[in-house]
Design an enzyme around this catalytic site. Structure first.
Site, PDB file in Angstrom:
ATOM      1  N   LYS A 153      59.705  42.633  57.516  1.00 59.48           N
ATOM      2  CA  LYS A 153      58.716  42.081  56.593  1.00 59.48           C
ATOM      3  C   LYS A 153      57.778  43.203  56.149  1.00 59.48           C
ATOM      4  O   LYS A 153      58.137  44.013  55.302  1.00 59.48           O
ATOM      5  CB  LYS A 153      58.016  40.888  57.246  1.00 59.48           C
ATOM      6  CG  LYS A 153      58.996  39.740  57.518  1.00 59.48           C
ATOM      7  CD  LYS A 153      58.368  38.551  58.173  1.00 59.48           C
ATOM      8  CE  LYS A 153      59.349  37.389  58.274  1.00 59.48           C
ATOM      9  NZ  LYS A 153      60.555  37.690  59.074  1.00 59.48           N
ATOM     10  N   SER A 158      54.517  30.808  58.794  1.00 61.13           N
ATOM     11  CA  SER A 158      55.302  31.335  57.684  1.00 61.13           C
ATOM     12  C   SER A 158      55.268  30.484  56.434  1.00 61.13           C
ATOM     13  O   SER A 158      55.403  31.004  55.335  1.00 61.13           O
ATOM     14  CB  SER A 158      56.757  31.535  58.127  1.00 61.13           C
ATOM     15  OG  SER A 158      57.331  30.301  58.528  1.00 61.13           O
ATOM     16  N   HIS A 168      54.680  37.631  60.707  1.00 62.86           N
ATOM     17  CA  HIS A 168      54.014  37.724  59.403  1.00 62.86           C
ATOM     18  C   HIS A 168      52.613  38.322  59.492  1.00 62.86           C
ATOM     19  O   HIS A 168      51.940  38.457  58.471  1.00 62.86           O
ATOM     20  CB  HIS A 168      53.948  36.338  58.759  1.00 62.86           C
ATOM     21  CG  HIS A 168      55.285  35.758  58.453  1.00 62.86           C
ATOM     22  ND1 HIS A 168      55.941  35.975  57.262  1.00 62.86           N
ATOM     23  CD2 HIS A 168      56.112  34.974  59.198  1.00 62.86           C
ATOM     24  CE1 HIS A 168      57.104  35.348  57.285  1.00 62.86           C
ATOM     25  NE2 HIS A 168      57.235  34.740  58.449  1.00 62.86           N
TER      26      HIS A 168
END
Length: 436
Positions: A250, A190, A218
């Site tokens: 996300k 991240s 991610h």
């Protein structure tokens, strides 16, 4: 016994103890503040001022997509806004059931299980698989939630060198006497944006009879031909991963998280994962909206293509910042960290070993961008190692090429101005001399 009241001046009072910690945080250039926003990314309003943001994890630009808003409203009308109870009482709705099946398919696993947050998902998996006498072998740069989950599970925490499968294998050899061993890694890291070598890690796990867990928060939706994540981008058979964790907040633009894996793993989590058992279920309306997110991920690959174009453009144009001792991390993902080099550190400006100067420089760069109506937060220790403070730029499919060009122009201008001012204060030392 006298109660602790606000304003109590005793050294052991709650107010004094916490005030001292807060003062220390200020001195270290690590004090963090929230900002209240309005609008939708990548364009936000703060106190009436408009900002172009480059610090959101909304990688595909779905958080503000009107189709998700419409699906959320439809879901609220059909299922209500709240789950009302835990999944095991009466809070498991049709929306949850359908979403879990879709997420399992996206990750190539037999089943998936929804959690309210990525933190809870990681805690649920590790506490179910490990206990005292077991070992979790972590990549050194794993997310804090994975480390916390290991500690809370009571397992031993051991680390291997970042993205180093050879070191992982050597440490697995030394842990042969452990009752159970779980190798844990982020898919995409991240704070650095680089990617784990999952096939190499899977091979080591199989050789040493360890389990592999991947937190792909991610990578999901961004990497792979279908947005399946890091495993898909690296052509790894998903069955070689014991537990895959993904997030909905996300690239998918909603909220919540999930764990995907075998039938046995999911049934074990339902029975034993306390963060699942003792938590009200994720909003069924959000689950319903996330189905639309998955439709868009499937039907609009051009979003990932545009994102790749933005990444290439940003990296090409930002490479010249190295002359100012600002260095791009080696990342092919939307996470593009710009690390402040050692020549920016000013001894005596805070922290130990002059690291406060490095952190102060990151804050100054972020502030200069804000004055130009561009928002990118400075990332400092303890989130990243001391001496590696950075601006963590994140790109979104909602950005345009022109907006990336604007960012680059402002960034170069801000860096040159700050560099010139710093060299004036320190006697004109050149960048090259200061960094050698």
């Amino acid at each position: 016994m006298k109660s602790v009241m606000q304003g109590d001046t005793r050294k052991d009072s709650l107010e004094c103890v916490l005030a001292a910690r807060l003062a220390r945080q200020h001195a270290l250039q690590r004090y963090r503040r929230r900002h209240t926003t309005a609008g939708k990314g990548p364009h936000f309003l703060r106190q009436g001022q408009g900002y172009l943001t480059f610090c959101s994890n909304d990688y595909l630009g779905l958080a503000g997509d009107p189709r998700l808003a419409e699906a959320l409203a439809e879901g609220a009308r059909r299922f209500g806004t709240g789950g009302g109870a835990s999944h095991l009482v009466c809070g498991h709705s049709e929306a949850h059931e359908i979403l879990e099946a879709r997420l399992a398919a996206l990750t190539g696993q037999p089943r998936a299980l929804l959690f309210s947050s990525g933190y809870q998902a990681n805690l649920g998996v590790i506490s179910t698989l490990l206990g005292r006498g077991d070992v979790a072998l972590h990549d050194r740069l794993n997310h804090a939630s994975l480390l916390d989950a290991t500690r809370l599970a009571g397992a031993s925490l051991v680390r291997f060198a970042h993205r180093d499968a050879v070191d992982c294998g050597e440490r697995l050899s030394s842990l042969a006497t452990a009752r159970r061993t779980l190798v844990v890694t982020d898919g995409v890291f991240s704070m650095d944006g680089d990617v784990a070598d999952l096939p190499a890690l899977a091979a080591r796990c199989e050789r040493h009879r360890a389990w592999l867990m991947v937190d792909d928060a991610h990578g999901l939706g961004v990497l792979g031909t279908d947005g399946g994540g890091t495993w898909q981008a690296q052509s790894l058979e998903p069955g070689r991963i014991a537990a895959s964790v993904g997030t909905l907040g996300k690239a998918l633009g909603t909220q919540g998280a999930f764990v995907a894996g075998s039938e046995t793993l999911i049934e074990a989590l339902i029975q034993f994962a306390r963060p699942y058992i003792y938590t009200t279920s994720l909003s069924p309306a959000l689950a319903w909206a996330t189905l639309t997110s998955l439709d868009i991920v499937r039907d609009e690959p051009e979003r990932r293509a545009h994102l790749s174009t933005l990444i290439e453009r940003f990296r090409l144009q930002a490479a010249g910042l190295a002359e100012l001792d600002l260095h791009l991390a080696p990342s092919i993902t939307p996470i593009q960290p710009l690390i402040v080099g050692p020549s920016w550190s000013v001894p005596g400006s805070g922290g130990q070993g002059g690291q406060g100067g490095n952190e102060a420089a990151a804050l100054a760069l972020a502030a200069a961008l804000e004055r130009a109506a561009i928002w990118c937060s400075a990332i400092r220790p303890p989130t990243v190692p001391a001496g590696t403070s950075r601006l963590r730029f994140t790109l979104s499919a909602a950005h345009t090429l022109e907006e990336v060009d604007r960012l680059i122009g402002v960034l170069f201008d801000a860096a040159r101005r700050l560099r010139s001012a710093r060299e004036t204060l320190t006697g004109g030392t050149s960048t090259r001399e200061a960094s050698t």
